[in-house]
Design an enzyme around this catalytic site. Structure first.
Site, mmCIF file in Angstrom:
data_model
loop_
_atom_site.group_PDB
_atom_site.id
_atom_site.type_symbol
_atom_site.label_atom_id
_atom_site.label_comp_id
_atom_site.label_asym_id
_atom_site.label_seq_id
_atom_site.Cartn_x
_atom_site.Cartn_y
_atom_site.Cartn_z
ATOM 1 N N CYS A 119 41.903 46.145 46.887
ATOM 2 C CA CYS A 119 43.280 45.658 46.731
ATOM 3 C C CYS A 119 43.935 46.140 45.445
ATOM 4 O O CYS A 119 45.152 46.363 45.412
ATOM 5 C CB CYS A 119 43.324 44.142 46.827
ATOM 6 S SG CYS A 119 42.278 43.264 45.642
ATOM 7 N N LYS A 219 35.076 33.150 51.209
ATOM 8 C CA LYS A 219 36.287 33.408 50.422
ATOM 9 C C LYS A 219 37.495 32.937 51.210
ATOM 10 O O LYS A 219 37.784 33.444 52.293
ATOM 11 C CB LYS A 219 36.405 34.892 50.089
ATOM 12 C CG LYS A 219 37.614 35.209 49.214
ATOM 13 C CD LYS A 219 37.656 36.672 48.834
ATOM 14 C CE LYS A 219 38.843 36.976 47.927
ATOM 15 N NZ LYS A 219 38.892 38.398 47.537
ATOM 16 N N ARG A 229 46.283 37.800 40.562
ATOM 17 C CA ARG A 229 46.999 38.941 41.143
ATOM 18 C C ARG A 229 47.941 39.565 40.133
ATOM 19 O O ARG A 229 48.205 40.768 40.178
ATOM 20 C CB ARG A 229 47.715 38.501 42.421
ATOM 21 C CG ARG A 229 46.716 38.183 43.528
ATOM 22 C CD ARG A 229 47.328 37.598 44.775
ATOM 23 N NE ARG A 229 46.274 37.332 45.760
ATOM 24 C CZ ARG A 229 46.469 36.682 46.899
ATOM 25 N NH1 ARG A 229 47.671 36.241 47.207
ATOM 26 N NH2 ARG A 229 45.463 36.470 47.730
ATOM 27 N N ARG A 241 46.909 37.554 53.361
ATOM 28 C CA ARG A 241 45.533 37.921 53.698
ATOM 29 C C ARG A 241 44.865 36.927 54.647
ATOM 30 O O ARG A 241 43.646 36.864 54.734
ATOM 31 C CB ARG A 241 44.728 38.062 52.394
ATOM 32 C CG ARG A 241 45.250 39.221 51.561
ATOM 33 C CD ARG A 241 44.602 39.293 50.198
ATOM 34 N NE ARG A 241 45.099 40.486 49.499
ATOM 35 C CZ ARG A 241 45.159 40.617 48.187
ATOM 36 N NH1 ARG A 241 44.746 39.633 47.401
ATOM 37 N NH2 ARG A 241 45.616 41.721 47.636
ATOM 38 N N GLU A 257 29.540 32.342 57.868
ATOM 39 C CA GLU A 257 29.708 33.526 57.016
ATOM 40 C C GLU A 257 28.481 33.721 56.112
ATOM 41 O O GLU A 257 28.002 34.848 55.928
ATOM 42 C CB GLU A 257 30.962 33.371 56.150
ATOM 43 C CG GLU A 257 32.269 33.477 56.911
ATOM 44 C CD GLU A 257 32.710 34.921 57.082
ATOM 45 O OE1 GLU A 257 31.899 35.836 56.854
ATOM 46 O OE2 GLU A 257 33.881 35.141 57.457
ATOM 47 N N LYS A 272 34.529 30.883 46.931
ATOM 48 C CA LYS A 272 35.765 31.071 46.167
ATOM 49 C C LYS A 272 36.931 30.490 46.946
ATOM 50 O O LYS A 272 37.097 30.820 48.123
ATOM 51 C CB LYS A 272 35.988 32.570 45.912
ATOM 52 C CG LYS A 272 37.257 32.889 45.137
ATOM 53 C CD LYS A 272 37.463 34.391 45.001
ATOM 54 C CE LYS A 272 38.719 34.689 44.190
ATOM 55 N NZ LYS A 272 39.012 36.128 44.110
ATOM 56 N N SER A 298 41.619 31.723 38.913
ATOM 57 C CA SER A 298 42.696 31.781 37.920
ATOM 58 C C SER A 298 43.650 30.601 38.008
ATOM 59 O O SER A 298 44.123 30.100 36.989
ATOM 60 C CB SER A 298 43.465 33.087 38.083
ATOM 61 O OG SER A 298 44.016 33.192 39.393
ATOM 62 N N TYR A 337 37.071 31.767 33.941
ATOM 63 C CA TYR A 337 37.865 32.230 32.809
ATOM 64 C C TYR A 337 37.661 31.328 31.591
ATOM 65 O O TYR A 337 38.095 31.667 30.496
ATOM 66 C CB TYR A 337 39.342 32.282 33.209
ATOM 67 C CG TYR A 337 39.560 33.204 34.388
ATOM 68 C CD1 TYR A 337 39.677 34.576 34.199
ATOM 69 C CD2 TYR A 337 39.580 32.715 35.693
ATOM 70 C CE1 TYR A 337 39.820 35.431 35.272
ATOM 71 C CE2 TYR A 337 39.725 33.563 36.770
ATOM 72 C CZ TYR A 337 39.845 34.923 36.555
ATOM 73 O OH TYR A 337 39.967 35.779 37.627
#
Length: 346
Positions: A119, A219, A229, A241, A257, A272, A298, A337
């Site tokens: 991406c 995800k 982003r 998405r 998954e 995530k 984020s 972060y």
């Protein structure tokens, strides 16, 4: 009233820590690093206070700053100097991540993970090669708008998707190029069916059998990704998405998954985002004996910072409590972060 059983007895100073059930350590944390091939100086990321894009020649310095706090692992994201329809700079030998990796591995001892996705490298911002119909509409939209947004608006809700199978080979190329440049682990995040198997085969074919895969196994198509982003310049130019990332309503699907990724050779399984999906983190931990990672994304970081700036929350306290809750839910590794700030506290 029967007060024979008094849980408060175990909450006294000196005893409280001895009976603590969950321990958070700096070695549990993975710190993100954004390396930007388009700049010669550090650029603050406005929506993520305390984080910057760094030029390639400062990648190792940035990693050393992180290591000084006690954090032993980083994940590298790249912002390339140019983009195209296939994201070819993702696997280029002189790509931004590859160049940064060589510097980091030459100059530091930090464990280095790389994000494997397209991406940040595609001009359309999606996580793979566009399907034929999608590519045609994208090109038509760009022509109508002369490169602007007006002509693309009509294409936003048309269900444009990526070509899953055509993307697999490109992910394999990207992963092997990262391994050749020195990556200790690769982390595919594209939510492409079969990505783990394709990457495992590609790595094994070039004798990188010892490079593990940390798959973004569960995800979600989440609203919490906005600041990232901006940081990685990876927002889709049209649409969204939801056709390849998971529905936030689904938990059982996450376990399917995970099973698929385990069967394909994943070594670590990522969930995530983290905080809104602690039930999924816990379920994945119960499901498998593989290490479980969680991405404290984020948006989770930015909203705590925003509340702290208003004086509504103690940032250090809520950051530590957030990561502790992720660890308590079952995560062995936490990509966050807050890594440096919390590591300093620890």
């Amino acid at each position: 009233m029967d007060l024979t059983r008094r849980p408060r007895r175990l909450r006294r100073d000196g005893l409280r820590d001895l009976v603590s059930e969950t321990t958070l350590a700096a070695s549990d944390l993975i710190a993100p690093v954004f390396v930007d091939a388009t700049t010669e100086e550090r650029i603050p990321i406005e929506s993520m206070p305390g984080h910057e894009r760094v030029p390639v020649n400062e990648a190792a310095t940035r990693v050393e700053e992180i290591a000084a706090t006690g954090v032993e692992s980083v994940i590298v994201f790249g912002i390339p100097e140019s983009k195209d329809a296939r994201g070819t700079r993702a696997w280029a030998d002189d790509g931004v991540v590859q160049r940064a990796l060589r510097r980091i591995t030459d100059e530091t001892d930090v464990f280095c993970i790389t994000d494997v996705c397209l991406c940040e490298y595609t001009d359309h911002g999606h996580c793979g090669v566009l399907a034929d119909e999608a590519r045609d509409r994208w090109e038509d939209g760009r022509a109508e708008a002369d490169g602007g947004a007006a002509g693309l608006h009509a294409h936003r809700e048309t269900g444009l998707t990526v070509d899953n199978d055509a993307t697999l080979d490109l992910l394999g190329k990207t992963a092997t190029s990262h391994a050749a440049a020195g990556a200790d682990m690769v982390a595919p995040s594209s939510a492409t069916d079969g990505m783990v198997g394709a990457i495992r085969a590609a790595l094994d074919d070039v004798e990188h059998t010892d490079v593990p895969i940390m798959s973004y196994a569960a995800k979600y198509e989440s609203a919490f990704y906005g600041p990232f982003r901006d940081a990685a310049d990876g927002a889709p130019a049209f649409g969204d998405r939801r056709h390849y990332q998971m529905d936030p309503a689904n938990a059982d699907e996450a376990l399917r998954e995970v099973d698929l990724d385990v069967d394909q050779g994943a070594d670590v399984l990522m969930v995530k985002p983290a905080l809104p999906y602690l039930d999924v983190v816990s379920a994945v931990d119960d499901r498998t004996d593989h290490p479980v990672a969680a991405y404290n994304v984020s948006g989770e970081y930015a909203m705590l910072h925003a509340a702290a700036e208003k004086g509504w929350l103690d940032l250090d306290a809520v950051a530590h409590e957030s990561l502790l809750s992720i660890k308590r839910a079952g995560a062995d590794l936490i990509l966050t972060y807050f890594a440096e700030d919390v590591a300093k506290q620890l």
